[in-house]
Design an enzyme around this catalytic site. Structure first.
Site, short mmCIF file in Angstrom:
data_model
loop_
_atom_site.label_atom_id
_atom_site.label_comp_id
_atom_site.label_asym_id
_atom_site.label_seq_id
_atom_site.Cartn_x
_atom_site.Cartn_y
_atom_site.Cartn_z
N CYS A 10 -24.32 14.40 35.72
CA CYS A 10 -23.48 15.29 36.53
C CYS A 10 -22.27 15.67 35.70
O CYS A 10 -22.32 15.62 34.46
CB CYS A 10 -23.10 14.63 37.86
SG CYS A 10 -22.15 13.11 37.68
N ASN A 13 -19.70 11.84 35.90
CA ASN A 13 -20.42 10.55 35.81
C ASN A 13 -19.73 9.44 36.62
O ASN A 13 -19.82 8.27 36.27
CB ASN A 13 -20.65 10.11 34.35
CG ASN A 13 -21.62 8.95 34.17
OD1 ASN A 13 -21.51 8.18 33.24
ND2 ASN A 13 -22.60 8.81 35.05
N CYS A 15 -19.58 10.13 40.37
CA CYS A 15 -20.07 10.31 41.75
C CYS A 15 -21.59 10.43 41.78
O CYS A 15 -22.30 9.47 42.07
CB CYS A 15 -19.43 11.54 42.40
SG CYS A 15 -17.63 11.41 42.60
N ARG A 16 -22.11 11.63 41.50
CA ARG A 16 -23.54 11.89 41.73
C ARG A 16 -24.48 11.15 40.80
O ARG A 16 -25.46 10.54 41.25
CB ARG A 16 -23.82 13.40 41.65
CG ARG A 16 -23.17 14.18 42.76
CD ARG A 16 -23.14 15.66 42.46
NE ARG A 16 -22.23 15.94 41.34
CZ ARG A 16 -22.06 17.12 40.79
NH1 ARG A 16 -22.77 18.15 41.24
NH2 ARG A 16 -21.20 17.29 39.81
N SER A 17 -24.23 11.22 39.47
CA SER A 17 -25.23 10.63 38.56
C SER A 17 -25.29 9.10 38.62
O SER A 17 -26.40 8.55 38.54
CB SER A 17 -25.10 11.16 37.14
OG SER A 17 -23.84 10.89 36.58
N ASP A 127 -21.29 18.50 44.77
CA ASP A 127 -20.29 17.57 44.25
C ASP A 127 -19.43 17.04 45.40
O ASP A 127 -18.74 17.82 46.07
CB ASP A 127 -19.43 18.34 43.24
CG ASP A 127 -18.43 17.43 42.54
OD1 ASP A 127 -18.30 16.26 42.94
OD2 ASP A 127 -17.81 17.91 41.58
P1 4NP Z 1 -19.44 13.98 39.63
O1 4NP Z 1 -18.14 14.37 40.49
O2 4NP Z 1 -19.68 15.08 38.64
O3 4NP Z 1 -20.52 13.90 40.68
O4 4NP Z 1 -19.15 12.64 38.97
C1 4NP Z 1 -16.91 14.67 39.90
C2 4NP Z 1 -16.09 13.65 39.49
C3 4NP Z 1 -14.85 13.96 38.97
C4 4NP Z 1 -14.45 15.27 38.84
C5 4NP Z 1 -15.29 16.30 39.25
C6 4NP Z 1 -16.54 15.98 39.77
N1 4NP Z 1 -13.18 15.57 38.33
O5 4NP Z 1 -12.79 16.76 38.36
O6 4NP Z 1 -12.47 14.67 37.85
#
Ligand code: 4NP
Length: 155
Positions: A10, A13, A15-17, A127
């Site tokens: 994602c 790294n 949340c989703r992945s 997200d």
């Molecule tokens: P992820 O979610 O891609 O599912 O891990 C996010 C985590 C952090 C951020 C954006 C999306 N951020 O902007 O810090």
């Protein structure tokens, strides 16, 4: 029996992945196929390198008996494209970025994670980072469906 090396990707790294890595491991173990997979996750961005998964995701996963606490974020690296058999993008932006990063002849390994779950009618795992706790539950549900579909395709 073929062994599969899967990398879930994602943006951050956190949340989703990592949820996809943990849920896929759980679903594969429940089906008796844990030993057929090597799993990891990564982000296209480096912002959260070394950090554990988002506490909201850890809590939601723990309620489903899935422990994400030992995972740590890292960025996608060049050798991932040789080491892994499949690189599973959570959304279209991740897919585009991974396709551009893919080394010579390796772009075919990059796929959208939800491609094998067409019944969902969704191509992307949204997200949940900027939303509330309920977003993490919805994402876990999507990821569980996607993981079962991917597992069924690979075994
Ligand atoms: P992820 O979610 O891609 O599912 O891990 C996010 C985590 C952090 C951020 C954006 C999306 N951020 O902007 O810090």
């Amino acid at each position: 029996m073929k062994h599969h090396k899967l990398l879930f990707v994602c943006l951050g790294n956190i949340c989703r992945s990592p949820m996809a890595e943990g849920v896929f491991a759980y679903v594969a173990a429940q089906a008796g196929h844990a030993d057929r997979f090597t799993l990891d996750s990564a982000g296209t961005a480096a912002w959260h390198t070394g950090n554990p998964p988002d506490p909201r995701g850890q809590t939601a996963a723990a309620a489903r008996d899935i422990d994400l606490s030992g995972l740590r974020a890292r960025q996608v690296r060049e050798k991932d494209f040789t080491e892994f058999d499949l690189i599973l993008a959570m959304d279209e932006a991740n897919f585009t970025e991974l396709s551009a990063l893919a080394t010579e002849g390796k772009a075919h390994k990059v796929r959208l994670f939800l491609d094998d779950a067409p019944g969902l009618g969704l191509s992307e795992v949204p997200d949940p980072y900027y939303g509330g706790d309920e977003g993490f539950e919805e994402v876990l549900d999507l990821i569980e469906t996607g993981s079962k579909a991917l597992l069924a395709k690979l075994i």
